[in-house]
Design an enzyme around this catalytic site. Structure first.
Site, PDB file in Angstrom:
ATOM      1  N   LYS A 203      -5.669 -21.670  21.660  1.00 39.41           N
ATOM      2  CA  LYS A 203      -6.327 -22.298  20.505  1.00 39.41           C
ATOM      3  C   LYS A 203      -6.496 -23.799  20.757  1.00 39.41           C
ATOM      4  O   LYS A 203      -7.544 -24.391  20.487  1.00 39.41           O
ATOM      5  CB  LYS A 203      -5.486 -22.074  19.236  1.00 39.41           C
ATOM      6  CG  LYS A 203      -5.427 -20.627  18.767  1.00 39.41           C
ATOM      7  CD  LYS A 203      -6.797 -20.137  18.317  1.00 39.41           C
ATOM      8  CE  LYS A 203      -6.733 -18.743  17.715  1.00 39.41           C
ATOM      9  NZ  LYS A 203      -8.046 -18.260  17.257  1.00 39.41           N
TER      10      LYS A 203
ATOM     11  N   GLY B  65     -12.393  -8.148  10.868  1.00 45.15           N
ATOM     12  CA  GLY B  65     -10.936  -8.385  10.929  1.00 45.15           C
ATOM     13  C   GLY B  65     -10.399  -8.866   9.593  1.00 45.15           C
ATOM     14  O   GLY B  65     -11.129  -8.987   8.608  1.00 45.15           O
TER      15      GLY B  65
ATOM     16  N   TYR C  96      -0.759 -18.132  23.320  1.00 44.14           N
ATOM     17  CA  TYR C  96      -1.679 -18.003  22.174  1.00 44.14           C
ATOM     18  C   TYR C  96      -2.009 -19.390  21.610  1.00 44.14           C
ATOM     19  O   TYR C  96      -3.176 -19.748  21.472  1.00 44.14           O
ATOM     20  CB  TYR C  96      -1.054 -17.126  21.084  1.00 44.14           C
ATOM     21  CG  TYR C  96      -1.771 -17.258  19.765  1.00 44.14           C
ATOM     22  CD1 TYR C  96      -1.222 -18.024  18.738  1.00 44.14           C
ATOM     23  CD2 TYR C  96      -3.008 -16.666  19.565  1.00 44.14           C
ATOM     24  CE1 TYR C  96      -1.894 -18.181  17.540  1.00 44.14           C
ATOM     25  CE2 TYR C  96      -3.686 -16.815  18.364  1.00 44.14           C
ATOM     26  CZ  TYR C  96      -3.118 -17.579  17.363  1.00 44.14           C
ATOM     27  OH  TYR C  96      -3.787 -17.743  16.178  1.00 44.14           O
TER      28      TYR C  96
ATOM     29  N   ILE D 178      -9.029 -11.867   8.363  1.00 42.92           N
ATOM     30  CA  ILE D 178      -9.507 -13.108   7.750  1.00 42.92           C
ATOM     31  C   ILE D 178     -11.027 -13.150   7.727  1.00 42.92           C
ATOM     32  O   ILE D 178     -11.648 -13.578   6.746  1.00 42.92           O
ATOM     33  CB  ILE D 178      -8.894 -14.330   8.472  1.00 42.92           C
ATOM     34  CG1 ILE D 178      -7.372 -14.232   8.359  1.00 42.92           C
ATOM     35  CG2 ILE D 178      -9.393 -15.634   7.858  1.00 42.92           C
ATOM     36  CD1 ILE D 178      -6.594 -15.103   9.250  1.00 42.92           C
TER      37      ILE D 178
ATOM     38  N   LEU E  73     -14.691  -4.372  17.367  1.00 44.92           N
ATOM     39  CA  LEU E  73     -13.871  -3.324  16.721  1.00 44.92           C
ATOM     40  C   LEU E  73     -12.624  -2.970  17.540  1.00 44.92           C
ATOM     41  O   LEU E  73     -12.076  -1.863  17.415  1.00 44.92           O
ATOM     42  CB  LEU E  73     -14.712  -2.058  16.457  1.00 44.92           C
ATOM     43  CG  LEU E  73     -15.926  -2.255  15.539  1.00 44.92           C
ATOM     44  CD1 LEU E  73     -16.679  -0.932  15.371  1.00 44.92           C
ATOM     45  CD2 LEU E  73     -15.521  -2.802  14.159  1.00 44.92           C
ATOM     46  N   SER E  74     -12.158  -3.917  18.374  1.00 44.51           N
ATOM     47  CA  SER E  74     -10.958  -3.615  19.193  1.00 44.51           C
ATOM     48  C   SER E  74      -9.698  -3.609  18.323  1.00 44.51           C
ATOM     49  O   SER E  74      -8.718  -2.961  18.645  1.00 44.51           O
ATOM     50  CB  SER E  74     -10.792  -4.673  20.296  1.00 44.51           C
ATOM     51  OG  SER E  74     -10.606  -5.956  19.708  1.00 44.51           O
TER      52      SER E  74
ATOM     53  N   ASP F 290     -18.560  -7.914  15.794  1.00 41.48           N
ATOM     54  CA  ASP F 290     -17.175  -7.562  16.117  1.00 41.48           C
ATOM     55  C   ASP F 290     -17.157  -6.440  17.158  1.00 41.48           C
ATOM     56  O   ASP F 290     -17.999  -5.540  17.127  1.00 41.48           O
ATOM     57  CB  ASP F 290     -16.458  -7.078  14.822  1.00 41.48           C
ATOM     58  CG  ASP F 290     -14.937  -7.207  14.911  1.00 41.48           C
ATOM     59  OD1 ASP F 290     -14.350  -7.948  14.103  1.00 41.48           O
ATOM     60  OD2 ASP F 290     -14.348  -6.583  15.816  1.00 41.48           O
TER      61      ASP F 290
ATOM     62  N   SER G  25      -5.181 -22.622  14.639  1.00 39.52           N
ATOM     63  CA  SER G  25      -3.867 -22.194  14.140  1.00 39.52           C
ATOM     64  C   SER G  25      -2.878 -23.344  14.168  1.00 39.52           C
ATOM     65  O   SER G  25      -2.943 -24.218  15.035  1.00 39.52           O
ATOM     66  CB  SER G  25      -3.339 -21.054  15.021  1.00 39.52           C
ATOM     67  OG  SER G  25      -1.974 -20.822  14.768  1.00 39.52           O
ATOM     68  N   ALA G  26      -1.946 -23.318  13.253  1.00 41.89           N
ATOM     69  CA  ALA G  26      -0.872 -24.328  13.215  1.00 41.89           C
ATOM     70  C   ALA G  26       0.017 -24.211  14.448  1.00 41.89           C
ATOM     71  O   ALA G  26       0.784 -25.114  14.759  1.00 41.89           O
ATOM     72  CB  ALA G  26      -0.031 -24.129  11.948  1.00 41.89           C
TER      73      ALA G  26
ATOM     74  N   GLY H  69      11.881 -18.592  21.222  1.00 40.10           N
ATOM     75  CA  GLY H  69      10.705 -19.451  21.059  1.00 40.10           C
ATOM     76  C   GLY H  69      10.326 -19.700  19.617  1.00 40.10           C
ATOM     77  O   GLY H  69       9.388 -20.447  19.334  1.00 40.10           O
TER      78      GLY H  69
ATOM     79  N   ASN I 138       0.353 -19.650   7.547  1.00 42.54           N
ATOM     80  CA  ASN I 138       0.659 -18.205   7.654  1.00 42.54           C
ATOM     81  C   ASN I 138      -0.127 -17.382   6.636  1.00 42.54           C
ATOM     82  O   ASN I 138       0.291 -17.275   5.488  1.00 42.54           O
ATOM     83  CB  ASN I 138       2.168 -18.004   7.483  1.00 42.54           C
ATOM     84  CG  ASN I 138       2.927 -18.488   8.696  1.00 42.54           C
ATOM     85  OD1 ASN I 138       2.804 -19.653   9.095  1.00 42.54           O
ATOM     86  ND2 ASN I 138       3.698 -17.610   9.303  1.00 42.54           N
TER      87      ASN I 138
HETATM   88  C1  WQD Z   1       7.543 -15.734   9.787  1.00 43.25           C
HETATM   89  C2  WQD Z   1       9.053 -15.933   9.741  1.00 43.25           C
HETATM   90  C3  WQD Z   1      10.164 -15.187  11.737  1.00 43.25           C
HETATM   91  C4  WQD Z   1       9.174 -10.940  11.171  1.00 43.25           C
HETATM   92  C5  WQD Z   1       2.666 -15.952  13.117  1.00 43.25           C
HETATM   93  C6  WQD Z   1       1.906 -16.050  14.370  1.00 43.25           C
HETATM   94  C7  WQD Z   1       1.101 -17.304  14.354  1.00 43.25           C
HETATM   95  C8  WQD Z   1       0.230 -17.367  13.126  1.00 43.25           C
HETATM   96  C9  WQD Z   1       1.020 -17.117  11.852  1.00 43.25           C
HETATM   97  C10 WQD Z   1      -2.047 -16.903  13.685  1.00 43.25           C
HETATM   98  C11 WQD Z   1       9.622 -16.437  11.069  1.00 43.25           C
HETATM   99  C12 WQD Z   1      10.581 -14.338  10.533  1.00 43.25           C
HETATM  100  C13 WQD Z   1       9.279 -12.312  11.035  1.00 43.25           C
HETATM  101  C14 WQD Z   1      10.328 -10.126  10.999  1.00 43.25           C
HETATM  102  C15 WQD Z   1      11.624 -12.109  10.549  1.00 43.25           C
HETATM  103  N1  WQD Z   1      -0.836 -16.454  13.229  1.00 43.25           N
HETATM  104  N2  WQD Z   1      10.479 -12.883  10.737  1.00 43.25           N
HETATM  105  N3  WQD Z   1      11.510 -10.748  10.695  1.00 43.25           N
HETATM  106  O1  WQD Z   1       5.915 -16.363  13.561  1.00 43.25           O
HETATM  107  O2  WQD Z   1       5.393 -18.094  11.783  1.00 43.25           O
HETATM  108  O3  WQD Z   1       3.548 -17.034  13.000  1.00 43.25           O
HETATM  109  O4  WQD Z   1       1.774 -15.936  12.034  1.00 43.25           O
HETATM  110  O5  WQD Z   1      -2.375 -18.025  13.869  1.00 43.25           O
HETATM  111  O6  WQD Z   1       0.334 -17.313  15.507  1.00 43.25           O
HETATM  112  O7  WQD Z   1       2.868 -16.120  15.382  1.00 43.25           O
HETATM  113  O8  WQD Z   1       4.879 -15.702  11.360  1.00 43.25           O
HETATM  114  O9  WQD Z   1       5.253 -13.768   9.913  1.00 43.25           O
HETATM  115  O10 WQD Z   1       5.755 -13.560  12.398  1.00 43.25           O
HETATM  116  O11 WQD Z   1       7.249 -14.943  10.947  1.00 43.25           O
HETATM  117  O12 WQD Z   1      12.722 -12.636  10.262  1.00 43.25           O
HETATM  118  O13 WQD Z   1      10.306  -8.870  11.118  1.00 43.25           O
HETATM  119  O14 WQD Z   1       9.668 -14.670   9.515  1.00 43.25           O
HETATM  120  O15 WQD Z   1      11.271 -15.475  12.563  1.00 43.25           O
HETATM  121  O16 WQD Z   1      10.696 -17.312  10.756  1.00 43.25           O
HETATM  122  P1  WQD Z   1       5.042 -16.842  12.477  1.00 43.25           P
HETATM  123  P2  WQD Z   1       5.754 -14.398  11.170  1.00 43.25           P
END
Ligand code: WQD
Length: 343
Positions: free
Chosen positions: A154, A12, A150, A14, A35-36, A33, A126-127, A295, A180
């Site tokens: 975690k 994957g 999700y 990371i 491979l899904s 893995d 994850s954060a 959300g 991120n």
């Molecule tokens: C970033 C910002 C969106 C897409 C995700 C996963 C989380 C973690 C990190 C694993 C936000 C905005 C996004 C778009 C936009 N992964 N956005 N238009 O939501 O912080 O977290 O990645 O652990 O689980 O949910 O990251 O990149 O989706 O969004 O405006 O087409 O960009 O609203 O503010 P996110 P993201």
């Protein structure tokens, strides 16, 4: 130095970058893995980058027999667990699939480790375990009030790990809370290759830059942030991978359960990311402001001090490098669902 390391989810995004860093640091690794959501084409890329073939076992973490056989036959001493589902939106639609994959999968893996007395375990957390910020930046003491299946999956695995660490003082466990992850290895041979339409911001921007998508939808510009758009703590995937190697070293001399934020400590808004990318790709990213994503959180970013202090690790690559490496990788990869299934 730890002996041989099993990397679940190793083909994957990371997992594969961490495989490069660990191999180049002299570790022996085995990738595991199903491979899904990745392809074993990555194995050729890893061989080209590291200069040697990396052992790979196709398997699912819920396949206990295959896991035990793999741990035994490869004489595994430590495990890094990346395998799991990771799309917040999808987790809201299919919570049971997320709990089965992410929680049941972790329990199956932990049971297999116990049969082999393997005590070192690094968990890809994850954060999103933090949920709505009660204060910022997030430090590791912030309450974990995950807001979606999700994030809860975690959080539940972290809590399971806390309980088993309390029951067995020989265990050495690190939960790494990613912010991120973005970007790609400088070789451009590995990177984020989402299936179909990516959910995340950086690959979506890259698709628009490639002309694979007309415009970017900006999910809301009325948040209480510098320019009204969402703020996040982006971290280059190679910095993230190096954080895993640093955690492994830390666990060689520390038992018990530990959580670490892996982030830069700096937040950037959607608009700041768009402008940074336009500069690196020398292009204009057309965008349209749309409704907020249900959300979604306005702003979050990390306090990375604990990892700096205990792991001797902090991010080295800036936003410019994150955008440049994404763009270079994107120009090599067609964004299409058959990319993953490509043999
Ligand atoms: C970033 C910002 C969106 C897409 C995700 C996963 C989380 C973690 C990190 C694993 C936000 C905005 C996004 C778009 C936009 N992964 N956005 N238009 O939501 O912080 O977290 O990645 O652990 O689980 O949910 O990251 O990149 O989706 O969004 O405006 O087409 O960009 O609203 O503010 P996110 P993201």
């Amino acid at each position: 130095m730890a002996g041989r390391i099993l990397i679940t989810g190793g083909t994957g995004y990371i997992g594969s970058h961490t495989a490069v860093v660990l191999t180049q640091s002299g570790h022996d690794i085995v990738l595991y893995d199903n491979l899904s959501s990745s392809s074993d084409v990555i194995l050729d890329a890893l061989k080209e980058i590291t200069g040697k073939p990396i052992p790979f076992v196709k398997g699912d973490v819920r396949d206990a027999d295959r896991l035990v056989h793999t741990l035994k036959s490869h004489k595994i001493d430590a495990v890094m667990h990346f395998a799991g589902l990771k799309a917040v939106g999808e987790s809201v639609e299919k919570p049971l699939e997320y709990f089965t994959n992410n929680i049941q999968g972790a329990i199956s893996l932990l049971n297999a480790l116990q049969t082999q007395s393997i005590n070192t375990f690094i968990f890809s957390s994850s954060a999103t375990v933090y949920g709505e910020p009660e204060y910022l930046p997030f430090d590791e003491e912030h309450p974990t009030n995950a807001l979606n299946p999700y994030g809860r999956s975690k959080k539940h695995v972290e809590e399971i790990l806390q309980d088993i660490a309390s029951s067995n003082p020989a265990l050495r466990i690190a939960c790494l809370r990613y912010f991120n992850p973005v970007g790609a290895h400088e070789s451009r041979l590995i990177g984020e290759i989402p299936k179909g339409n990516p959910n995340n911001l950086m690959p979506s921007i890259a698709q628009v830059a490639m002309g694979d998508r007309e415009e970017l939808c900006v999910f809301g510009d009325d948040y209480p942030t510098s320019d009204g758009t969402g703020v996040r703590d982006y971290i280059h995937v190679m910095d993230l991978a190096e954080g895993h190697a640093a955690s492994l070293t830390f666990l060689e001399s520390n038992t018990g359960w530990h959580a670490f934020n892996l982030g830069s400590g700096t937040g950037y808004s959607v608009m700041e990311l768009i402008h940074a990318f336009e500069k690196e790709a020398n292009c204009t990213i057309p965008y349209r402001i749309t409704e907020r994503l249900a959300g979604d959180i306005a702003e979050y970013y990390s306090n990375p001090d604990k990892a700096a202090k205990l792991l001797g690790w902090k991010t080295k690559r800036n936003l410019k490098k994150m955008c440049a490496s994404t763009w270079k990788k994107t120009k090599l990869t067609l964004y299409s669902s058959d990319t993953i299934s490509q043999k």
